[in-house]
Motif scaffolding. Sequence first.
Motif, PDB file in Angstrom:
ATOM      1  N   ASN A 115      36.833 -68.188 -48.204  1.00 30.26           N
ATOM      2  CA  ASN A 115      36.603 -69.341 -49.081  1.00 30.26           C
ATOM      3  C   ASN A 115      35.303 -70.056 -48.750  1.00 30.26           C
ATOM      4  O   ASN A 115      34.547 -70.453 -49.643  1.00 30.26           O
ATOM      5  N   ILE A 116      35.029 -70.210 -47.464  1.00 29.29           N
ATOM      6  CA  ILE A 116      33.837 -70.959 -47.057  1.00 29.29           C
ATOM      7  C   ILE A 116      32.564 -70.162 -47.330  1.00 29.29           C
ATOM      8  O   ILE A 116      31.577 -70.702 -47.849  1.00 29.29           O
ATOM      9  N   ASN A 119      31.758 -70.202 -51.001  1.00 32.94           N
ATOM     10  CA  ASN A 119      31.117 -71.436 -51.444  1.00 32.94           C
ATOM     11  C   ASN A 119      29.629 -71.445 -51.114  1.00 32.94           C
ATOM     12  O   ASN A 119      28.800 -71.869 -51.927  1.00 32.94           O
ATOM     13  N   LEU A 168      36.146 -82.881 -51.561  1.00 32.61           N
ATOM     14  CA  LEU A 168      36.102 -81.448 -51.285  1.00 32.61           C
ATOM     15  C   LEU A 168      37.430 -80.856 -50.832  1.00 32.61           C
ATOM     16  O   LEU A 168      37.736 -79.714 -51.144  1.00 32.61           O
ATOM     17  N   PHE A 169      38.211 -81.606 -50.067  1.00 36.44           N
ATOM     18  CA  PHE A 169      39.460 -81.069 -49.533  1.00 36.44           C
ATOM     19  C   PHE A 169      40.674 -81.514 -50.340  1.00 36.44           C
ATOM     20  O   PHE A 169      41.810 -81.367 -49.895  1.00 36.44           O
ATOM     21  N   LEU A 192      39.011 -75.024 -50.894  1.00 37.49           N
ATOM     22  CA  LEU A 192      38.886 -75.809 -49.671  1.00 37.49           C
ATOM     23  C   LEU A 192      40.169 -76.561 -49.344  1.00 37.49           C
ATOM     24  O   LEU A 192      40.463 -76.821 -48.175  1.00 37.49           O
ATOM     25  N   TYR A 193      40.930 -76.918 -50.372  1.00 43.13           N
ATOM     26  CA  TYR A 193      42.229 -77.562 -50.141  1.00 43.13           C
ATOM     27  C   TYR A 193      43.143 -76.610 -49.364  1.00 43.13           C
ATOM     28  O   TYR A 193      43.787 -77.003 -48.385  1.00 43.13           O
ATOM     29  N   THR A 195      42.092 -73.959 -47.623  1.00 47.44           N
ATOM     30  CA  THR A 195      41.457 -73.694 -46.335  1.00 47.44           C
ATOM     31  C   THR A 195      41.818 -74.757 -45.312  1.00 47.44           C
ATOM     32  O   THR A 195      42.140 -74.450 -44.159  1.00 47.44           O
ATOM     33  N   LYS A 196      41.777 -76.019 -45.728  1.00 41.96           N
ATOM     34  CA  LYS A 196      42.157 -77.101 -44.808  1.00 41.96           C
ATOM     35  C   LYS A 196      43.622 -76.963 -44.394  1.00 41.96           C
ATOM     36  O   LYS A 196      43.973 -77.177 -43.225  1.00 41.96           O
ATOM     37  N   ILE A 208      32.813 -81.056 -42.908  1.00 38.72           N
ATOM     38  CA  ILE A 208      31.618 -80.654 -43.644  1.00 38.72           C
ATOM     39  C   ILE A 208      30.530 -81.700 -43.472  1.00 38.72           C
ATOM     40  O   ILE A 208      30.787 -82.900 -43.584  1.00 38.72           O
ATOM     41  N   THR A 218      29.679 -76.162 -42.641  1.00 37.99           N
ATOM     42  CA  THR A 218      31.130 -76.302 -42.540  1.00 37.99           C
ATOM     43  C   THR A 218      31.551 -75.853 -41.151  1.00 37.99           C
ATOM     44  O   THR A 218      31.159 -74.771 -40.702  1.00 37.99           O
TER      45      THR A 218
END
Length: 226
Positions: A115-116, A119, A168-169, A192-193, A195-196, A208, A218
Amino acid sequence: VHELRAPVTAIKDSASLMLADGLSEADERKMLNLIHDQAKKMLMQISTILDAAKVKDGKLVLSKAPGDIGKLVHDEVALFLPEAKKKNLTLIAEVGNNLPTVSFDNVRMAQAITNIISNSLKYTNEGGVIKITVDTDEEYTSTKNHGYLVITVTDNGIGIAPEKQSMLFTKFGQFNSNANKETQTASSGLGLYITKGIIDAHGGTIGIESAVGKGTTTTLKLPINS
């Protein structure tokens, strides 16, 4: 709903053309390939929505085992090299020596790193550089016992305005950009949601730092306990 509607419409229209007859064998093959690709896209989007629901309800289950994060990062970077080359981007990974073994869910961590990097590729214009590093923090260096394994993904892309970084999250958190629209793909705003949620479930942290026109970094931190 909008992101799901597009592939469903494409599948429906392609099937209608095939049912109407009159298509050549080559055109039918094109329609079948389109149906296949759009169905695959839908499955990925549905999986993303389900993952977001698990994060929201605190039901994201991990299957952790001792592993090599450095190898995982190298593997993920290798998967993105063709896309980076196509966009004329430099994508590199630097992994520290003698990293401690940490316990993590290989599939979920791969998802988070994917995911990161995605982006960064999306919001870094042609000719840019994306660098992934993996190393230990100062606490582990001094104690050799506790501390964090730190993964950073740094790009020199378009960056994110400070007032938009708080989004972002969050679920469906997106922002408009001036990046090349032709190189971007549709986004659900859940990456990112999720991912967190993955990093939180590992007992780690994600943050970030970004500035408009200067790029984004990140940082993921996973706890080490020998």
